[in-house]
Design a protein around this motif. Structure first.
Motif, mmCIF file in Angstrom:
data_model
loop_
_atom_site.group_PDB
_atom_site.id
_atom_site.type_symbol
_atom_site.label_atom_id
_atom_site.label_comp_id
_atom_site.label_asym_id
_atom_site.label_seq_id
_atom_site.Cartn_x
_atom_site.Cartn_y
_atom_site.Cartn_z
ATOM 1 N N VAL A 269 -120.133 -29.510 8.793
ATOM 2 C CA VAL A 269 -119.194 -28.163 8.651
ATOM 3 C C VAL A 269 -119.188 -28.090 7.592
ATOM 4 O O VAL A 269 -119.611 -28.302 6.279
ATOM 5 C CB VAL A 269 -117.184 -29.177 8.141
ATOM 6 C CG1 VAL A 269 -115.823 -28.284 8.112
ATOM 7 C CG2 VAL A 269 -117.121 -29.629 10.070
ATOM 8 N N SER B 281 -123.071 -27.795 -0.134
ATOM 9 C CA SER B 281 -123.109 -29.452 -0.240
ATOM 10 C C SER B 281 -125.004 -29.281 0.568
ATOM 11 O O SER B 281 -125.255 -28.088 1.541
ATOM 12 C CB SER B 281 -122.615 -29.975 -0.295
ATOM 13 O OG SER B 281 -122.142 -29.922 0.850
ATOM 14 N N CYS C 68 -124.079 -29.602 3.981
ATOM 15 C CA CYS C 68 -122.786 -28.297 5.073
ATOM 16 C C CYS C 68 -124.244 -27.858 6.867
ATOM 17 O O CYS C 68 -123.460 -27.413 7.656
ATOM 18 C CB CYS C 68 -122.310 -27.408 4.448
ATOM 19 S SG CYS C 68 -123.262 -26.921 3.177
ATOM 20 N N LEU D 220 -117.004 -22.265 8.785
ATOM 21 C CA LEU D 220 -115.854 -22.073 8.245
ATOM 22 C C LEU D 220 -116.185 -20.789 7.839
ATOM 23 O O LEU D 220 -114.659 -19.739 7.503
ATOM 24 C CB LEU D 220 -114.876 -22.683 7.289
ATOM 25 C CG LEU D 220 -114.620 -24.059 8.423
ATOM 26 C CD1 LEU D 220 -113.900 -25.225 7.611
ATOM 27 C CD2 LEU D 220 -113.554 -24.205 9.214
ATOM 28 N N LEU E 239 -118.138 -20.800 -7.637
ATOM 29 C CA LEU E 239 -119.424 -20.379 -6.032
ATOM 30 C C LEU E 239 -118.528 -22.441 -4.786
ATOM 31 O O LEU E 239 -119.204 -21.034 -3.835
ATOM 32 C CB LEU E 239 -121.565 -21.110 -6.494
ATOM 33 C CG LEU E 239 -121.735 -19.790 -7.009
ATOM 34 C CD1 LEU E 239 -122.770 -21.123 -7.012
ATOM 35 C CD2 LEU E 239 -121.455 -19.203 -5.797
ATOM 36 N N GLY F 224 -111.896 -31.815 -6.608
ATOM 37 C CA GLY F 224 -111.874 -30.936 -7.206
ATOM 38 C C GLY F 224 -111.687 -30.674 -8.707
ATOM 39 O O GLY F 224 -110.700 -30.632 -9.248
ATOM 40 N N PRO G 243 -113.342 -34.382 4.970
ATOM 41 C CA PRO G 243 -114.809 -34.966 5.662
ATOM 42 C C PRO G 243 -115.142 -35.267 6.780
ATOM 43 O O PRO G 243 -115.597 -34.865 7.930
ATOM 44 C CB PRO G 243 -116.165 -34.537 4.717
ATOM 45 C CG PRO G 243 -115.439 -33.901 3.528
ATOM 46 C CD PRO G 243 -113.697 -34.880 3.856
ATOM 47 N N ILE H 182 -111.504 -30.764 10.458
ATOM 48 C CA ILE H 182 -111.280 -29.806 10.002
ATOM 49 C C ILE H 182 -110.612 -29.032 9.936
ATOM 50 O O ILE H 182 -109.230 -28.770 10.117
ATOM 51 C CB ILE H 182 -112.014 -29.000 11.062
ATOM 52 C CG1 ILE H 182 -114.001 -29.985 11.798
ATOM 53 C CG2 ILE H 182 -112.885 -27.477 10.672
ATOM 54 C CD1 ILE H 182 -113.481 -29.668 12.871
ATOM 55 N N HIS I 195 -117.656 -40.488 -6.817
ATOM 56 C CA HIS I 195 -116.980 -39.685 -6.207
ATOM 57 C C HIS I 195 -117.355 -39.008 -4.781
ATOM 58 O O HIS I 195 -118.638 -38.068 -5.582
ATOM 59 C CB HIS I 195 -116.517 -38.114 -7.383
ATOM 60 C CG HIS I 195 -116.158 -36.910 -7.434
ATOM 61 N ND1 HIS I 195 -115.877 -35.925 -7.417
ATOM 62 C CD2 HIS I 195 -114.945 -36.612 -6.321
ATOM 63 C CE1 HIS I 195 -115.401 -35.222 -7.429
ATOM 64 N NE2 HIS I 195 -114.751 -35.718 -6.573
ATOM 65 N N GLN J 112 -119.730 -35.011 -2.567
ATOM 66 C CA GLN J 112 -121.220 -34.459 -2.128
ATOM 67 C C GLN J 112 -121.547 -35.646 -0.861
ATOM 68 O O GLN J 112 -121.283 -37.158 -1.803
ATOM 69 C CB GLN J 112 -122.353 -33.991 -2.278
ATOM 70 C CG GLN J 112 -122.620 -32.746 -3.492
ATOM 71 C CD GLN J 112 -122.068 -33.865 -4.712
ATOM 72 O OE1 GLN J 112 -122.187 -33.976 -5.418
ATOM 73 N NE2 GLN J 112 -122.197 -31.708 -5.693
HETATM 74 C C1 LIG Z 1 -122.514 -24.923 -9.028
HETATM 75 C C2 LIG Z 1 -121.863 -26.241 -8.358
HETATM 76 C C3 LIG Z 1 -120.995 -26.557 -9.193
HETATM 77 C C4 LIG Z 1 -119.978 -27.739 -9.121
HETATM 78 N N1 LIG Z 1 -118.859 -27.860 -9.771
HETATM 79 C C5 LIG Z 1 -117.974 -29.085 -9.386
HETATM 80 C C6 LIG Z 1 -116.734 -29.375 -10.579
HETATM 81 O O1 LIG Z 1 -116.762 -28.927 -11.439
HETATM 82 N N2 LIG Z 1 -115.846 -30.093 -10.588
HETATM 83 C C7 LIG Z 1 -116.137 -31.021 -8.502
HETATM 84 O O2 LIG Z 1 -115.492 -31.413 -8.666
HETATM 85 N N3 LIG Z 1 -117.071 -30.562 -8.005
HETATM 86 C C8 LIG Z 1 -118.180 -29.549 -8.519
HETATM 87 N N4 LIG Z 1 -119.226 -29.688 -7.614
HETATM 88 C C9 LIG Z 1 -119.288 -30.281 -6.117
HETATM 89 C C10 LIG Z 1 -118.491 -29.380 -5.077
HETATM 90 O O3 LIG Z 1 -117.058 -28.804 -5.197
HETATM 91 C C11 LIG Z 1 -118.766 -30.282 -3.567
HETATM 92 O O4 LIG Z 1 -120.099 -30.395 -3.613
HETATM 93 C C12 LIG Z 1 -117.710 -29.360 -2.648
HETATM 94 O O5 LIG Z 1 -117.544 -30.730 -1.320
HETATM 95 C C13 LIG Z 1 -118.489 -27.941 -1.959
HETATM 96 O O6 LIG Z 1 -117.941 -27.747 -0.779
HETATM 97 P P1 LIG Z 1 -118.508 -26.677 -0.406
HETATM 98 O O7 LIG Z 1 -117.181 -26.018 0.146
HETATM 99 O O8 LIG Z 1 -119.124 -25.433 -1.031
HETATM 100 O O9 LIG Z 1 -119.608 -27.283 0.149
HETATM 101 P P2 LIG Z 1 -120.270 -27.173 1.801
HETATM 102 O O10 LIG Z 1 -121.542 -28.025 1.644
HETATM 103 O O11 LIG Z 1 -119.630 -25.771 2.837
HETATM 104 O O12 LIG Z 1 -119.506 -28.707 2.159
HETATM 105 C C14 LIG Z 1 -118.927 -30.131 1.530
HETATM 106 C C15 LIG Z 1 -118.549 -30.456 2.357
HETATM 107 O O13 LIG Z 1 -117.183 -31.127 2.713
HETATM 108 C C16 LIG Z 1 -116.939 -30.691 4.356
HETATM 109 N N5 LIG Z 1 -115.437 -29.755 4.293
HETATM 110 C C17 LIG Z 1 -116.055 -28.360 3.569
HETATM 111 N N6 LIG Z 1 -115.192 -28.092 3.740
HETATM 112 C C18 LIG Z 1 -114.094 -28.456 4.493
HETATM 113 C C19 LIG Z 1 -112.876 -28.186 5.502
HETATM 114 N N7 LIG Z 1 -112.334 -27.390 5.313
HETATM 115 N N8 LIG Z 1 -112.546 -29.441 6.171
HETATM 116 C C20 LIG Z 1 -113.467 -30.921 6.193
HETATM 117 N N9 LIG Z 1 -114.394 -30.629 5.867
HETATM 118 C C21 LIG Z 1 -115.696 -30.513 5.390
HETATM 119 C C22 LIG Z 1 -118.000 -31.015 4.885
HETATM 120 O O14 LIG Z 1 -118.527 -31.106 5.816
HETATM 121 C C23 LIG Z 1 -119.318 -31.069 3.560
HETATM 122 O O15 LIG Z 1 -119.830 -31.924 3.914
HETATM 123 C C24 LIG Z 1 -120.262 -28.615 -7.644
HETATM 124 C C25 LIG Z 1 -120.950 -27.659 -7.061
HETATM 125 C C26 LIG Z 1 -122.039 -26.745 -7.289
HETATM 126 C C27 LIG Z 1 -122.640 -26.429 -5.705
#
Ligand SMILES: Cc1cc2nc3c(=O)[nH]c(=O)nc-3n(C[C@H](O)[C@H](O)[C@H](O)COP(=O)(O)OP(=O)(O)OC[C@H]3O[C@@H](n4cnc5c(N)ncnc54)[C@H](O)[C@@H]3O)c2cc1C
Length: 422
Positions: A43, A49, A52, A62, A107, A117, A168, A172, A380, A383
């Motif tokens: 997803v 991460s 994904c 999504l 991002l 979060g 996750p 979804i 946590h 990822q």
């Molecule tokens: C530059 C950067 C800065 C960051 N800073 C922070 C921070 O300050 N604090 C913090 O807590 N984290 C931070 N993170 C980590 C980030 O919040 C997590 O890795 C988060 O899971 C990423 O979500 P995404 O939707 O961008 O990623 P994606 O890679 O799209 O999703 C991450 C995971 O969540 C699952 N998922 C996503 N959306 C859904 C959904 N709608 N329903 C079910 N499952 C879903 C997916 O299966 C995937 O395994 C940071 C990451 C980056 C790259």
């Protein structure tokens, strides 16, 4: 099946998925009932991460279809489609003078909110997850759900608890309803410090009882990054007093920004030059209490590990929790480590295609993670790593005695393992 936009995460972007699915909730539910093979289904919301998208597996993207942003008349709530990035959410809310606490980068997408979060504002506003008041989506078995924050203990509370922090593995989520906060200007102090100055900053920060929070990242140099509300006089005084105590710090700057949508980038001061070539990374994150007197011993061992890091991109960082983030009952969400004061995370980095370099970087990651785990027993799952050897241990460290409850939910709502394993 659709063509997809590039993913921010280079490892995921370089993978060769079986294909891409971009559908509304009804079509998604039908596809699940017909059977999606091979599984698990990946997803992608923000696409930041490493997991994904993956070789030979389908990815549900999504970002194309789930993009609504609906602000309530009073501005105190917003419904967001799960395909929006935090930058897009902040941009939409800003027009109404509202905000939600987001992370150190804008991002990430809804994965950020659903996995906890952690924000530099979490000490005064709580986790992003603590702002969720409603969720809509499709379970792993294809059933639809629409849930609101429970007001009393009943069966649905288990589902709610499961989705907040372990979504996750179960479902979804296609839309999230969030409580909003008033958009408030921030003061941000950034600088380069020595290991000694970091020690002092951590010792002082652990005593803070206002909006200020300390973040740091340790790469070639150590970056200190402190955020507080511009209208919090006690916090600003504390930051000024810490600056005086630290003495000379290189590249020190204090800025005021209108909100997190304008916060300066975190981590860029820690390297003097940008990394060359295409870089792949894996990140593991821990949660733990104040380090107090234990920090000097940990720091000495981290110094050793930093000297032996196999790639210049390998680094250790941390952000500060406490205050409001510790006030939510443990039984309310799957983010169990409410007593955490620090979230350290370790980044393993290698050049794309360098398999030996990957092995070396991951070996360094396990050593660092083992060390940090002694001080931070919680994981946590920002990822998830079902493809790595740490997965089972991470699940245990993240969910502890709630893991059987989550497995029960999984048996019910994702019996065929469409989503990653618990
Ligand atoms: C530059 C950067 C800065 C960051 N800073 C922070 C921070 O300050 N604090 C913090 O807590 N984290 C931070 N993170 C980590 C980030 O919040 C997590 O890795 C988060 O899971 C990423 O979500 P995404 O939707 O961008 O990623 P994606 O890679 O799209 O999703 C991450 C995971 O969540 C699952 N998922 C996503 N959306 C859904 C959904 N709608 N329903 C079910 N499952 C879903 C997916 O299966 C995937 O395994 C940071 C990451 C980056 C790259």
């Amino acid at each position: 099946m659709t063509k997809h936009a590039a993913l921010w995460n280079p490892l995921a972007n370089d993978s060769h998925p079986a294909g891409w699915i971009s559908s509304d909730a009804i079509t998604l539910s039908n596809l699940i009932r017909q059977g999606i093979q091979p599984s698990p289904l990946m997803v992608c919301s923000g696409g930041t991460s490493s997991r994904c998208a993956a070789d030979g597996l389908w990815t549900l993207d999504l970002r194309a279809r789930h993009r609504q942003l609906v602000i309530s008349e009073a501005g105190d709530e917003v419904e967001i489609g799960a395909g929006l990035s935090m930058a897009e959410v902040l941009e939409g809310l800003q027009t109404r003078g509202r905000s939600i606490p987001v992370g150190l980068s804008t991002l990430p997408g809804s994965g950020f909110v659903l996995t906890g979060g952690i924000s530099p504002l979490s000490r005064s506003q709580g986790l992003a997850m603590d702002h969720i008041v409603g969720l809509r989506g499709v379970w792993g078995n294809g059933d639809f759900f629409e849930l609101s924050a429970p007001v009393s203990p009943h069966e649905e509370q288990q589902q709610w608890r499961g989705l907040l922090g372990a979504a996750p593995f179960l479902a979804i989520v296609t839309a999230i309803r969030l409580r909003t906060q008033e958009l408030t200007p921030l003061v941000i102090w950034r600088s380069i410090g020595s290991a000694q100055q970091l020690s002092i900053a951590m010792e002082v920060a652990e005593q803070w009882n206002h909006s200020a929070s300390l973040q740091w990242t340790w790469n070639e140099r150590i970056e200190l990054f402190i955020v507080c509300f511009a209208n919090d006089a006690a916090a600003i005084k504390a930051v000024e007093s810490l600056k005086t105590r630290l003495g000379q710090c290189a590249e020190s700057s204090m800025t005021m920004v209108p909100g997190q949508h304008a916060q300066p980038p975190f981590g860029t001061l820690a390297r003097s030059t940008a990394l060359q070539g295409r870089i792949h990374t894996e990140i593991v994150s821990r949660l733990g209490p104040a380090w107090g007197q234990r920090w000097p011993a940990l720091m000495a061992e981290l110094e050793q590990l930093m000297r032996r890091r196999p790639h210049p991109g390998c680094q250790i960082s941390a952000q500060q929790l406490g205050g409001k983030s510790s006030q939510v009952p443990v039984s309310r969400t799957s983010f169990l480590h409410r007593d955490a004061i620090w979230k350290p995370w370790c980044t393993a980095t290698w050049s794309a295609g360098d398999t030996k370099g990957r092995d070396r970087a991951l070996e360094w990651l396990w050593q660092t993670n083992n060390l940090v785990s002694d001080y931070c027993p919680g994981a946590h799952l920002a990822q998830i790593h079902p493809h790595l050897s740490c997965h089972k241990a991470e699940l245990h460290d993240a969910f502890q005695d709630w893991l059987p409850g989550l497995n029960q939910l999984k048996t019910h709502h994702d019996p065929h393992g469409l989503l990653p394993p618990l």
